[in-house]
Structure formats: structure tokens, C-alpha cells
Enzyme design. Structure first.
Site, PDB file in Angstrom:
ATOM      1  N   SER A   1       0.904  -0.976   0.531  1.00  9.93           N
ATOM      2  CA  SER A   1      -0.184  -0.226   0.336  1.00  9.93           C
ATOM      3  C   SER A   1       0.600   0.803  -0.182  1.00  9.93           C
ATOM      4  O   SER A   1       1.818   1.035   0.578  1.00  9.93           O
ATOM      5  CB  SER A   1      -0.862   0.140   1.376  1.00  9.93           C
ATOM      6  OG  SER A   1      -1.497  -1.359   1.635  1.00  9.93           O
TER       7      SER A   1
HETATM    8  N1  SAH Z   1       0.348  -5.571   4.083  1.00  6.60           N
HETATM    9  C1  SAH Z   1       0.975  -5.425   3.144  1.00  6.60           C
HETATM   10  C2  SAH Z   1       0.206  -5.239   2.113  1.00  6.60           C
HETATM   11  C3  SAH Z   1      -0.728  -5.890   1.105  1.00  6.60           C
HETATM   12  S1  SAH Z   1      -1.447  -7.004  -0.087  1.00  6.60           S
HETATM   13  C4  SAH Z   1       2.358  -5.200   2.937  1.00  6.60           C
HETATM   14  O1  SAH Z   1       2.487  -4.339   3.670  1.00  6.60           O
HETATM   15  O2  SAH Z   1       2.968  -4.808   1.833  1.00  6.60           O
HETATM   16  C5  SAH Z   1      -2.387  -7.259  -0.379  1.00  6.60           C
HETATM   17  C6  SAH Z   1      -1.929  -9.137   0.461  1.00  6.60           C
HETATM   18  O3  SAH Z   1      -3.478 -10.089   1.377  1.00  6.60           O
HETATM   19  C7  SAH Z   1      -1.168  -9.640  -0.412  1.00  6.60           C
HETATM   20  O4  SAH Z   1      -0.429 -10.589  -0.267  1.00  6.60           O
HETATM   21  C8  SAH Z   1      -2.574 -11.081  -0.343  1.00  6.60           C
HETATM   22  O5  SAH Z   1      -1.988 -12.086  -1.253  1.00  6.60           O
HETATM   23  C9  SAH Z   1      -3.214 -11.610   0.739  1.00  6.60           C
HETATM   24  N2  SAH Z   1      -4.578 -11.923   0.524  1.00  6.60           N
HETATM   25  C10 SAH Z   1      -5.687 -12.122  -0.059  1.00  6.60           C
HETATM   26  N3  SAH Z   1      -6.347 -12.619   0.705  1.00  6.60           N
HETATM   27  C11 SAH Z   1      -6.028 -13.346   1.236  1.00  6.60           C
HETATM   28  C12 SAH Z   1      -6.093 -14.490   2.728  1.00  6.60           C
HETATM   29  N4  SAH Z   1      -7.712 -14.738   2.832  1.00  6.60           N
HETATM   30  N5  SAH Z   1      -5.433 -14.478   3.495  1.00  6.60           N
HETATM   31  C13 SAH Z   1      -4.170 -14.160   3.853  1.00  6.60           C
HETATM   32  N6  SAH Z   1      -3.549 -13.170   2.701  1.00  6.60           N
HETATM   33  C14 SAH Z   1      -4.861 -12.594   2.116  1.00  6.60           C
END
Ligand code: SAH
Length: 225
Positions: free
Chosen positions: A61
């Protein structure tokens, strides 16, 4: 300009633009080296206020969104926090800096559990966290975080960093009385940050905040892949 100077300028900008109000969160952002959490080819953009690709079609993000969500979550030293959606590990490091500050004795440290559904990203995030000095304060697990992470529950605070069609009920269950949850909720192409507070008696209050755009939460209480 070195990374440290770029980091200071970014924090100044986030303050001036109104994304950042708390001194504690500002200090955490000044301590976490975002350049270690983005792919090498994007390192020169690490302190721009924009999301960056991290592989597997996912993104870290924008710093302004990390700042706003962290302030809404308001993690305190000693607390137990769950993050759903580890991605690069950057947000987890910022949370760790708040619940387990670098200049506090480890006895007083809280802990961050962060759950990621893509094993390759979880592995990379572990390496990033290790390189930045957060390995002992963050535990990265692989799984469907829309179901929460029961082994370490209950949590003082839960942050969801992927777009959910609803606040997943298991996450509310895994929140302590007095706990807070922040999540982007809406459809796939636009969401609003939701702040949920669980009262001492378990009563739940919900408030809405700014509009955001996240990659989808994929799982039992999220979207289909
Ligand atoms: N907070 C992160 C950015 C998140 S992007 C940072 O600081 O870099 C969103 C992430 O959520 C992605 O890596 C995606 O694979 C993950 N995601 C999506 N659905 C999910 C789920 N049900 N459980 C765990 N992770 C999930």
C-alpha cells in the site's frame, strides 16, 4: 538523497497532507526502512507516496494508507496484533515498531502475527522482516486469514490489508473486549475503511473512514479466487 533523508521528507509530507497526526506513528514510519520491503527494481521509489508491485499480482500500500490505517488501529506497546495480508511485510514492521518499540526492553514487547495466503510472498516477507530487524517481533504464517488465526487469539487489534466484501465474522470473534479492527470493506473496485470497536461487554460499534483501493481478500469470508 539517501534513504534516511527521503524517509524524513515523506513523513513531513504525510504530516502536512493530514495523513499523519500521531507522533508515535510518525516515529514508527521514521524507523522502518521501506526500501527493504520493495523489490530491488523499485527501491528508488520506496519513499514516493504510491503503492508498488511486490509480485504475484499484489501490491504494498501507499505510505499514506499505511499511516492512516495504523493511526486508526492505534496499536500500543505490549499489545497482540493480527494482520491479514502480509504482502511485503512492511505494514507488519510498522505495527511491530509500535507494539514492540526498538528502544523498549524486550520484556515489555507485544507481538504481531501476520497471515498471508501466497506461500512465496510469506517467505519473501519473512526475509524482508529479518533483514530489517523485525524477525523476533513478527510471526508470518501461511493460510486463509479471512478465518483469522485462532492459535494466537484473542487480539488487541486486527488489521485487514486486502479488500473484503464484509468484516469477516471470525475476526470479530478473535478480538478481545476493548479491541479494535480496521479493514477496507466494499466491492472489488472501491472500498471504505471500516473501524470496528468491541466494547468491554462485547458490544460492537462501527465507523467509516476514507475511501481506499486494495487488492481482494481471497478466501472463505472474502472473494472467490
Ligand atoms: N500489508 C501488505 C500489503 C498487502 S497486499 C504490505 O505491507 O505489503 C494484500 C495481501 O493480502 C496480498 O499479499 C494477498 O496475497 C493477501 N491476501 C489476500 N487474501 C488473503 C487471505 N484470505 N488471507 C491471507 N492473505 C490474503
Amino acid at each position: 538523497m539517501g534513504f534516511e533523508e527521503a524517509r524524513r521528507r515523506l513523513v513531513e509530507y504525510l504530516r502536512a497532507a493530514g495523513f499523519l497526526r500521531s507522533e508515535r506513528v510518525a516515529r514508527a514510519l521514521l524507523r522502518v526502512p521501506r526500501e527493504l520491503f520493495v523489490p530491488p527494481e523499485y527501491r528508488s521509489l520506496a519513499y514516493e507516496d504510491r503503492p508498488l508491485p511486490i509480485g504475484y499480482g499484489q501490491t504494498v500500500s501507499a505510505p499514506s494508507v499505511v499511516a492512516r490505517m495504523t493511526e486508526l488501529l492505534d496499536p500500543r506497546p505490549g499489545e497482540r496484533v493480527l494482520e491479514v495480508g502480509t504482502g511485503s511485510g512492511y505494514q507488519a514492521a510498522v505495527l511491530a515498531e509500535l507494539v514492540a518499540p526498538s528502544d523498549w526492553p524486550p520484556e515489555g514487547w507485544g507481538h504481531v502475527w501476520s497471515i498471508e495466503r501466497i506461500p512465496g510472498l510469506a517467505e519473501r516477507a519473512r526475509r524482508n522482516l529479518e533483514a530489517a530487524g523485525y524477525a523476533g517481533r513478527v510471526t508470518v504464517v501461511v493460510g486463509d486469514g479471512s478465518r483469522g488465526y485462532p492459535p494466537a487469539a484473542p487480539y488487541d487489534a486486527i488489521i485487514v490489508t486486502a479488500a473484503a466484501p464484509q468484516v469477516p465474522p471470525p475476526l470479530v470473534e478473535q478480538l478481545k473486549p476493548g479491541g479494535r479492527l480496521v479493514a477496507p470493506v466494499g466491492d472489488r473496485w472501491a472500498q471504505r475503511l471500516v473501524v470496528l470497536r468491541k466494547g468491554p461487554g462485547g458490544r460492537v460499534e462501527v465507523e467509516e473512514d476514507i475511501e481506499v483501493l486494495f487488492v481482494p481478500l481471497v478466501g472463505e469470508y472474502g472473494w472467490e479466487a
